[in-house]
Write a protein that holds these residues in place. Structure first.
Motif, PDB file in Angstrom:
ATOM      1  N   ARG A   1      12.660 -20.401  -5.135  1.00  0.00           N
ATOM      2  CA  ARG A   1      12.897 -20.927  -6.481  1.00  0.00           C
ATOM      3  C   ARG A   1      14.103 -21.849  -6.521  1.00  0.00           C
ATOM      4  NH1 ARG A   1       9.473 -16.867  -7.391  1.00  0.00           N
ATOM      5  NH2 ARG A   1       8.409 -16.824  -9.410  1.00  0.00           N
ATOM      6  N   PHE A   2      14.956 -21.782  -5.507  1.00  0.00           N
ATOM      7  CA  PHE A   2      16.106 -22.684  -5.400  1.00  0.00           C
ATOM      8  C   PHE A   2      15.877 -23.736  -4.309  1.00  0.00           C
ATOM      9  CE2 PHE A   2      17.774 -18.583  -6.949  1.00  0.00           C
ATOM     10  CZ  PHE A   2      18.331 -19.004  -8.148  1.00  0.00           C
TER      11      PHE A   2
ATOM     12  N   ALA B   1      11.703 -12.624 -11.457  1.00  0.00           N
ATOM     13  CA  ALA B   1      10.428 -13.322 -11.461  1.00  0.00           C
ATOM     14  C   ALA B   1       9.674 -13.126 -10.154  1.00  0.00           C
ATOM     15  CB  ALA B   1      10.661 -14.813 -11.720  1.00  0.00           C
ATOM     16  N   ALA B   2      10.387 -13.190  -9.038  1.00  0.00           N
ATOM     17  CA  ALA B   2       9.739 -13.035  -7.732  1.00  0.00           C
ATOM     18  C   ALA B   2       9.254 -11.601  -7.523  1.00  0.00           C
ATOM     19  CB  ALA B   2      10.704 -13.434  -6.615  1.00  0.00           C
ATOM     20  N   TRP B   3       9.955 -10.629  -8.089  1.00  0.00           N
ATOM     21  CA  TRP B   3       9.535  -9.223  -7.964  1.00  0.00           C
ATOM     22  C   TRP B   3       8.115  -9.041  -8.508  1.00  0.00           C
ATOM     23  CZ3 TRP B   3      11.457  -4.691  -5.955  1.00  0.00           C
ATOM     24  CH2 TRP B   3      10.825  -3.522  -6.389  1.00  0.00           C
ATOM     25  N   ALA B   4       7.841  -9.633  -9.654  1.00  0.00           N
ATOM     26  CA  ALA B   4       6.541  -9.463 -10.276  1.00  0.00           C
ATOM     27  C   ALA B   4       5.421  -9.995  -9.391  1.00  0.00           C
ATOM     28  CB  ALA B   4       6.523 -10.159 -11.634  1.00  0.00           C
ATOM     29  N   GLU B   5       5.703 -11.014  -8.596  1.00  0.00           N
ATOM     30  CA  GLU B   5       4.689 -11.606  -7.711  1.00  0.00           C
ATOM     31  C   GLU B   5       4.374 -10.698  -6.531  1.00  0.00           C
ATOM     32  OE1 GLU B   5       6.124 -16.210  -8.611  1.00  0.00           O
ATOM     33  OE2 GLU B   5       6.278 -15.366  -6.584  1.00  0.00           O
ATOM     34  N   VAL B   6       5.335  -9.904  -6.101  1.00  0.00           N
ATOM     35  CA  VAL B   6       5.156  -9.091  -4.893  1.00  0.00           C
ATOM     36  C   VAL B   6       4.837  -7.641  -5.239  1.00  0.00           C
ATOM     37  CG1 VAL B   6       6.227  -8.283  -2.759  1.00  0.00           C
ATOM     38  CG2 VAL B   6       6.715 -10.594  -3.615  1.00  0.00           C
TER      39      VAL B   6
ATOM     40  N   ALA C   1       0.830  -1.203   0.000  1.00  0.00           N
ATOM     41  CA  ALA C   1       0.000   0.000   0.000  1.00  0.00           C
ATOM     42  C   ALA C   1       0.867   1.257   0.000  1.00  0.00           C
ATOM     43  CB  ALA C   1      -0.913   0.005   1.227  1.00  0.00           C
ATOM     44  N   PRO C   2       0.326   2.360  -0.499  1.00  0.00           N
ATOM     45  CA  PRO C   2       1.081   3.614  -0.504  1.00  0.00           C
ATOM     46  C   PRO C   2       1.399   4.103   0.916  1.00  0.00           C
ATOM     47  CG  PRO C   2      -0.840   3.750  -1.962  1.00  0.00           C
ATOM     48  CD  PRO C   2      -0.987   2.504  -1.157  1.00  0.00           C
ATOM     49  N   ARG C   3       2.541   4.772   1.044  1.00  0.00           N
ATOM     50  CA  ARG C   3       2.954   5.449   2.282  1.00  0.00           C
ATOM     51  C   ARG C   3       2.961   4.510   3.497  1.00  0.00           C
ATOM     52  NH1 ARG C   3       2.965  11.105   1.410  1.00  0.00           N
ATOM     53  NH2 ARG C   3       1.902  11.689  -0.538  1.00  0.00           N
ATOM     54  N   ASP C   4       3.369   3.281   3.274  1.00  0.00           N
ATOM     55  CA  ASP C   4       3.439   2.300   4.360  1.00  0.00           C
ATOM     56  C   ASP C   4       4.827   1.671   4.328  1.00  0.00           C
ATOM     57  OD1 ASP C   4       3.205   0.176   6.132  1.00  0.00           O
ATOM     58  OD2 ASP C   4       1.115  -0.240   5.585  1.00  0.00           O
ATOM     59  N   VAL C   5       5.758   2.258   5.082  1.00  0.00           N
ATOM     60  CA  VAL C   5       7.144   1.807   5.041  1.00  0.00           C
ATOM     61  C   VAL C   5       7.268   0.393   5.591  1.00  0.00           C
ATOM     62  CG1 VAL C   5       9.485   2.261   5.867  1.00  0.00           C
ATOM     63  CG2 VAL C   5       8.035   4.161   5.139  1.00  0.00           C
ATOM     64  N   ARG C   6       6.499   0.088   6.621  1.00  0.00           N
ATOM     65  CA  ARG C   6       6.553  -1.270   7.182  1.00  0.00           C
ATOM     66  C   ARG C   6       6.115  -2.294   6.143  1.00  0.00           C
ATOM     67  NH1 ARG C   6       4.232  -2.372  13.105  1.00  0.00           N
ATOM     68  NH2 ARG C   6       5.994  -0.945  13.477  1.00  0.00           N
ATOM     69  N   ALA C   7       5.054  -1.984   5.393  1.00  0.00           N
ATOM     70  CA  ALA C   7       4.603  -2.901   4.345  1.00  0.00           C
ATOM     71  C   ALA C   7       5.643  -3.017   3.235  1.00  0.00           C
ATOM     72  CB  ALA C   7       3.266  -2.425   3.777  1.00  0.00           C
ATOM     73  N   PHE C   8       6.342  -1.920   2.939  1.00  0.00           N
ATOM     74  CA  PHE C   8       7.399  -1.965   1.932  1.00  0.00           C
ATOM     75  C   PHE C   8       8.522  -2.901   2.350  1.00  0.00           C
ATOM     76  CE2 PHE C   8      11.501   0.124   0.619  1.00  0.00           C
ATOM     77  CZ  PHE C   8      11.502  -0.352  -0.679  1.00  0.00           C
ATOM     78  N   VAL C   9       8.967  -2.788   3.603  1.00  0.00           N
ATOM     79  CA  VAL C   9      10.030  -3.673   4.094  1.00  0.00           C
ATOM     80  C   VAL C   9       9.549  -5.119   4.104  1.00  0.00           C
ATOM     81  CG1 VAL C   9      11.469  -4.240   6.088  1.00  0.00           C
ATOM     82  CG2 VAL C   9      11.150  -1.854   5.421  1.00  0.00           C
ATOM     83  N   HIS C  10       8.301  -5.338   4.512  1.00  0.00           N
ATOM     84  CA  HIS C  10       7.735  -6.687   4.473  1.00  0.00           C
ATOM     85  C   HIS C  10       7.731  -7.212   3.037  1.00  0.00           C
ATOM     86  CE1 HIS C  10       4.637  -9.863   4.733  1.00  0.00           C
ATOM     87  NE2 HIS C  10       4.982  -9.946   6.012  1.00  0.00           N
ATOM     88  N   GLY C  11       7.433  -6.329   2.076  1.00  0.00           N
ATOM     89  CA  GLY C  11       7.456  -6.723   0.675  1.00  0.00           C
ATOM     90  C   GLY C  11       8.853  -7.110   0.207  1.00  0.00           C
ATOM     91  N   LEU C  12       9.871  -6.374   0.652  1.00  0.00           N
ATOM     92  CA  LEU C  12      11.246  -6.736   0.309  1.00  0.00           C
ATOM     93  C   LEU C  12      11.595  -8.113   0.876  1.00  0.00           C
ATOM     94  CD1 LEU C  12      13.135  -3.362   0.916  1.00  0.00           C
ATOM     95  CD2 LEU C  12      12.437  -4.329  -1.280  1.00  0.00           C
ATOM     96  N   GLU C  13      11.181  -8.365   2.095  1.00  0.00           N
ATOM     97  CA  GLU C  13      11.420  -9.688   2.693  1.00  0.00           C
ATOM     98  C   GLU C  13      10.722 -10.773   1.882  1.00  0.00           C
ATOM     99  OE1 GLU C  13      11.675  -8.252   7.382  1.00  0.00           O
ATOM    100  OE2 GLU C  13       9.774  -8.928   6.516  1.00  0.00           O
ATOM    101  N   GLU C  14       9.469 -10.520   1.510  1.00  0.00           N
ATOM    102  CA  GLU C  14       8.721 -11.511   0.734  1.00  0.00           C
ATOM    103  C   GLU C  14       9.377 -11.738  -0.629  1.00  0.00           C
ATOM    104  OE1 GLU C  14       5.847 -14.371   0.161  1.00  0.00           O
ATOM    105  OE2 GLU C  14       6.334 -13.258   1.993  1.00  0.00           O
ATOM    106  N   TRP C  15       9.889 -10.689  -1.229  1.00  0.00           N
ATOM    107  CA  TRP C  15      10.607 -10.792  -2.501  1.00  0.00           C
ATOM    108  C   TRP C  15      11.773 -11.766  -2.378  1.00  0.00           C
ATOM    109  CZ3 TRP C  15      14.569  -6.593  -4.163  1.00  0.00           C
ATOM    110  CH2 TRP C  15      15.053  -6.859  -5.451  1.00  0.00           C
ATOM    111  N   LEU C  16      12.562 -11.620  -1.320  1.00  0.00           N
ATOM    112  CA  LEU C  16      13.706 -12.507  -1.120  1.00  0.00           C
ATOM    113  C   LEU C  16      13.263 -13.927  -0.777  1.00  0.00           C
ATOM    114  CD1 LEU C  16      15.990 -10.072   0.878  1.00  0.00           C
ATOM    115  CD2 LEU C  16      16.408 -10.925  -1.430  1.00  0.00           C
TER     116      LEU C  16
END
Length: 220
Positions: A125-126, A213-218, A104-119
């Motif tokens: 995938r491995f 590939a994982a970026w597109a999912e998150v 969501a916009p302007r939600d830094v905590r959600a952004f960091v959670h998204g980075l974690e989910e990306w990784l």
């Protein structure tokens, strides 16, 4: 240096060879300013650095155990981090006033959670199951030899007027002994690992493809 077609919503750039940390820091800050000004596209920039120790805003001087490599004040959140050959560093420059996938916009905590989910999805995938841990920054995998856990990826971001910069670091095949010069992220009780140390002999190109590939999912 490669980039996708201009029609992609986020510009992906993969720099070949080694990118010096100091110029990378300047380039990130300048591009974040361009995004704020509406003159630059959002960007994910994948690089590989020479051996470098970087200090976040919470870094303690005593956690630099051995200054064997150049050190930089990074200006991001967090403590000490190592960057070096065999590690894929991803710098994420997004306008956080906008919606990005499930973030969501302007939600830094959600952004960091998204980075974690990306990784997490990248590593999945491995067939490497990485997990979050409360109170410990980064992504963690079991260490069966010690019965504890090791960090396989780090996260450290900065948000300036709702534009993000800095990002993530995924250990593909770095020299793990280089982490011994610091207390990584201020955590001394746990170790550091990599895809290769986990028995996954992925190339950097394969890691990049998994990240894309994982970026597109998150965030897609």
């Amino acid at each position: 240096m490669t980039a996708p077609p201009a029609t992609d919503p986020v510009e992906w750039i993969i720099s070949e060879g080694r990118t010096p940390y100091g110029p990378a820091l300047e380039a990130m800050e300048a591009h974040a300013a361009a995004i704020r000004a509406g003159t630059g596209r959002e960007r994910v920039w994948l690089v590989e650095h020479d051996p470098t120790y970087t200090a976040g805003t919470s870094a303690r001087p005593e956690d630099l155990r051995d200054a064997r490599f150049p050190t930089f004040a990074a200006g991001r959140g967090g403590q000490w981090t190592y960057h070096g050959p065999g590690q894929r560093t991803g710098y994420v420059m997004l306008d956080l006033t906008r919606q990005h996938g499930s973030v969501a916009p302007r939600d830094v905590r959600a952004f960091v959670h998204g980075l974690e989910e990306w990784l997490i999805r990248t590593l999945d995938r491995f067939n490497v199951r990485a997990e979050r841990r409360a109170g410990r920054v980064g992504l963690w995998v079991p260490n069966r030899a010690t019965g504890t856990e090791d960090k396989i990826a780090a996260i450290g971001v900065r948000v300036t007027r709702w534009v993000s910069w800095h990002g993530v670091a995924l250990n593909v095949d770095p020299d793990l002994s280089h982490f011994g010069g610091i207390v990584p992220c201020g955590i001394s009780e746990f170790g550091v690992t990599s895809l290769h140390a986990q028995g996954v002999l992925a190339t950097m190109d394969e890691a990049d493809a998994a990240l894309r590939a994982a970026w597109a999912e998150v965030f897609g």
